[in-house]
Structure formats: C-alpha cells, structure tokens
Design an enzyme around this catalytic site. Sequence first.
Site, mmCIF file in Angstrom:
data_model
loop_
_atom_site.group_PDB
_atom_site.id
_atom_site.type_symbol
_atom_site.label_atom_id
_atom_site.label_comp_id
_atom_site.label_asym_id
_atom_site.label_seq_id
_atom_site.Cartn_x
_atom_site.Cartn_y
_atom_site.Cartn_z
ATOM 1 N N TRP A 103 0.822 -1.219 0.000
ATOM 2 C CA TRP A 103 0.000 0.000 0.000
ATOM 3 C C TRP A 103 0.851 1.261 0.000
ATOM 4 O O TRP A 103 0.496 2.255 -0.641
ATOM 5 C CB TRP A 103 -0.976 0.002 1.179
ATOM 6 C CG TRP A 103 -2.042 -1.033 1.028
ATOM 7 C CD1 TRP A 103 -2.277 -2.104 1.828
ATOM 8 C CD2 TRP A 103 -3.015 -1.113 -0.023
ATOM 9 N NE1 TRP A 103 -3.334 -2.844 1.353
ATOM 10 C CE2 TRP A 103 -3.795 -2.260 0.222
ATOM 11 C CE3 TRP A 103 -3.294 -0.334 -1.148
ATOM 12 C CZ2 TRP A 103 -4.840 -2.636 -0.622
ATOM 13 C CZ3 TRP A 103 -4.340 -0.702 -1.984
ATOM 14 C CH2 TRP A 103 -5.097 -1.845 -1.713
ATOM 15 N N ASP A 174 -1.284 6.892 6.253
ATOM 16 C CA ASP A 174 -2.367 5.981 5.888
ATOM 17 C C ASP A 174 -2.555 5.020 7.064
ATOM 18 O O ASP A 174 -1.729 4.153 7.303
ATOM 19 C CB ASP A 174 -1.968 5.221 4.611
ATOM 20 C CG ASP A 174 -2.992 4.166 4.200
ATOM 21 O OD1 ASP A 174 -4.021 4.011 4.899
ATOM 22 O OD2 ASP A 174 -2.754 3.488 3.173
ATOM 23 N N LYS A 198 -11.593 -1.634 7.731
ATOM 24 C CA LYS A 198 -10.771 -2.582 8.487
ATOM 25 C C LYS A 198 -11.095 -2.503 9.982
ATOM 26 O O LYS A 198 -11.492 -3.479 10.580
ATOM 27 C CB LYS A 198 -9.283 -2.302 8.281
ATOM 28 C CG LYS A 198 -8.641 -2.985 7.078
ATOM 29 C CD LYS A 198 -8.773 -2.314 5.797
ATOM 30 C CE LYS A 198 -8.179 -2.998 4.614
ATOM 31 N NZ LYS A 198 -7.517 -2.070 3.712
#
Length: 365
Positions: A103, A174, A198
């Site tokens: 990511w 992030d 999540k």
Amino acid sequence: MTHRAINFYAGPAGLPLPALERAQAELLDFAGTGMSVMEVSHRSKEYDAVHEEAIALTRELMGLPANYKVLLLQGGAHLSFGMIPLNLLRGGRKADYIVTGNWAEKATKEARLVGGDNVRVAASTKEQKFSRLPFASEIKIGADSSFVHFTSNNTVEGTQWHEFPQANVPLVCDMSSDFMWRPFDVSPFGLIYGGAQKNLGPSGVTLTIIREDFLETCEAQDLPSYLRYKLHAEKNSLYNTPPTFGIYILRNVLAYNKSLGGLKAIEANNREKGRLLYGCMDKHPDFFRGFVTEKAHRSLMNVDFFLPTPELDDLFVKEAKKADMVGLKGYRDIGGIRVSTYNAVTVDNVKTLVEFMEQFVKANG
Ligand SMILES: *Cc1c(COP(=O)(O)O)cnc(C)c1O
C-alpha cells in the site's frame, strides 16, 4: 441464535456484534422517523445528529486537540493517495515517502503522478520483500520536505510502526488498517486518513483527520470541488451527499468502543491477542514461520505466517473453515496464512484460533 462466523478477513472485516445489533434494531424506524437512516435526507436533523456524533466520538476517542478537523469522505485510501499530492504537492513542493509495503508503494506511485520527482523515497524495504520496517538510520528526510508520508500498519506484509518515524515536518499517514487500535499523540501528524472497512466500519467512508495549519497549506481553487480538503472542512463533510449509512455504522462502532472503555481498553485487548497468537508461533517456530523478520515490527492487526508446505497452508485454511474460522488465506502475492485481528476480533476469538493451531501442530507437525 443467528449463526456468526469467527471472522479473520483482512478487509472488509468483522464488526462488533453490538454495533450490528443496534443497526438491526433501528433499521426500519430510525430515530422515530418511520424510515431507515438510508432513506432520510442528509440535511435532516435526525441524520445530522448521527453525523455530529460520529465526529464527536472520533475526537473524544482519539483525544484530538481543537486544532484538528475530522472529515468523513469517500473514495477510500485510494482517492486520498491522489488528493494528498493534488492539495499539498503542486507548485514545486516536495515530500518524502517511506515505502514499507504494497500500500505504501501504491501511495507513492499515485503521488508521483502529480508530483513527479518531487516525491522522494525516504526509505524502502522492498529489497527485504517488506519483511521489516526501515530502521531510523535508514530514513533520509529532506530539510525542504512539506511532509513525510508513511503507512502505520502494512496490511499485506504484517508489519506495524509501534514507534512512529521522527521528522521535523508534518507526518501524513495511511492508517487504514490500524486506525484507533490504541491511543497516541497526534501532534506530529498533519493528516491521517484511512478507509473505515478494516477497524472502524463498512467500506465507503474515509475517515480523515487534518491539522488546521496543515489544511491552510492545501491548494484548492483550481481543483475540482470534491478533491479540495478545504471545501470539505468548510462544509463539515456535507458539501455533497455523504455515505450516510456507512457513517451511521461508524457511529455505532465508535459508541461501542467508548462503552468498552475507549482506546486504552481496546489496546489492552489487542496486546493480549498478539501475545496469544505470537506466543503460539514462537512456541513452534519451525511450524508457524512468521513472514516478519524483526519482532519489534510485528503487527498486532495482521499476522502472516507460513506452514512447512503450501499443502499444509491449504489444509489449515480448509480445516479452520470447518471450525467456522474464515478469512485466513494469505494475500495472493505472499501466500501462506494471514490472520487479521482488528479491533472487532475478540480475545476469545483468538483463543479459539490458537487452540486450533495447537491441535493442528499435533496432528500435522
Ligand atoms: C485496505 C488498504 C488500502 C486500500 O483501501 P481502499 O479503501 O480500498 O482504497 C490502503 N491502505 C492500506 C494500509 C490498507 O490496508
């Protein structure tokens, strides 16, 4: 009783049962409106109360100082990957990105589409297949940097920054896969973002926290309206129709988290889950071989390991499924097993998994 699986999916992931039960109870008649929350105007006073409560609970749980704004956006982390450089990196500004996984790499690539070479790699552990984080001595941050971007939890690889990188410029992070897993000092952060799916709620909501002085440095006038952080801040995330149902579920999750005792209590649960799971792996290091090479970098949100053969990995997933434990197959690029143990996974869920792991070693080790 309704059947509920033990959910170890990486995202979208399990939600706390009381948050879902509350939604179930309120579904057909929300706040006395005779409608579900999905069916009422985002300008109604009933929806507005939910919107404000989600923001207030975020502030309260995270202990946000008054100079931070909470935004409820859309487009997931992916849209943020682009919004960040569009707002903060044009006009020759520079930033340093720390590349620690799948990511983080994606965030860097997207930033480069806007900032080109002004987006610098401060450190990368790609050569180590992202099996650890960079050490402090490996991170190079330019004095002319507008911000340092990093990924607090590497969802795919299973590493997590337990101590954040040090920098003299604002951090941009992030936090998609470890938002609100513990209390922390937000003051070094200019901007924090993450998809809710999540640790916080359903997909469709991107929780974004931005410091006012950092917001001031955002460019705006020449960007399409939706892409401007300043506009969302001015309009309290009601410039366009927000994802009302997602925000409603986020509110339920946060209210439940508060009832548990807030982030301190949640951190204690997460640490206990990690102690149990890594304890089992460390007891059988040749059978459950961890992907992460530095113990200090192990994630308490995603735990990756390999069994001695790919056939045993498959058997593990299959047998676990029979015992109602789902979502354990590793990410496609890595293989093996990935156990995602976000906030909604209980200590009991992890105990059940660890008992299963012990039996599996006995039968197949
Ligand atoms: C899941 C994930 C993403 C992608 O999120 P989207 O909501 O699909 O954009 C980005 N970063 C991290 C750390 C993630 O875990």
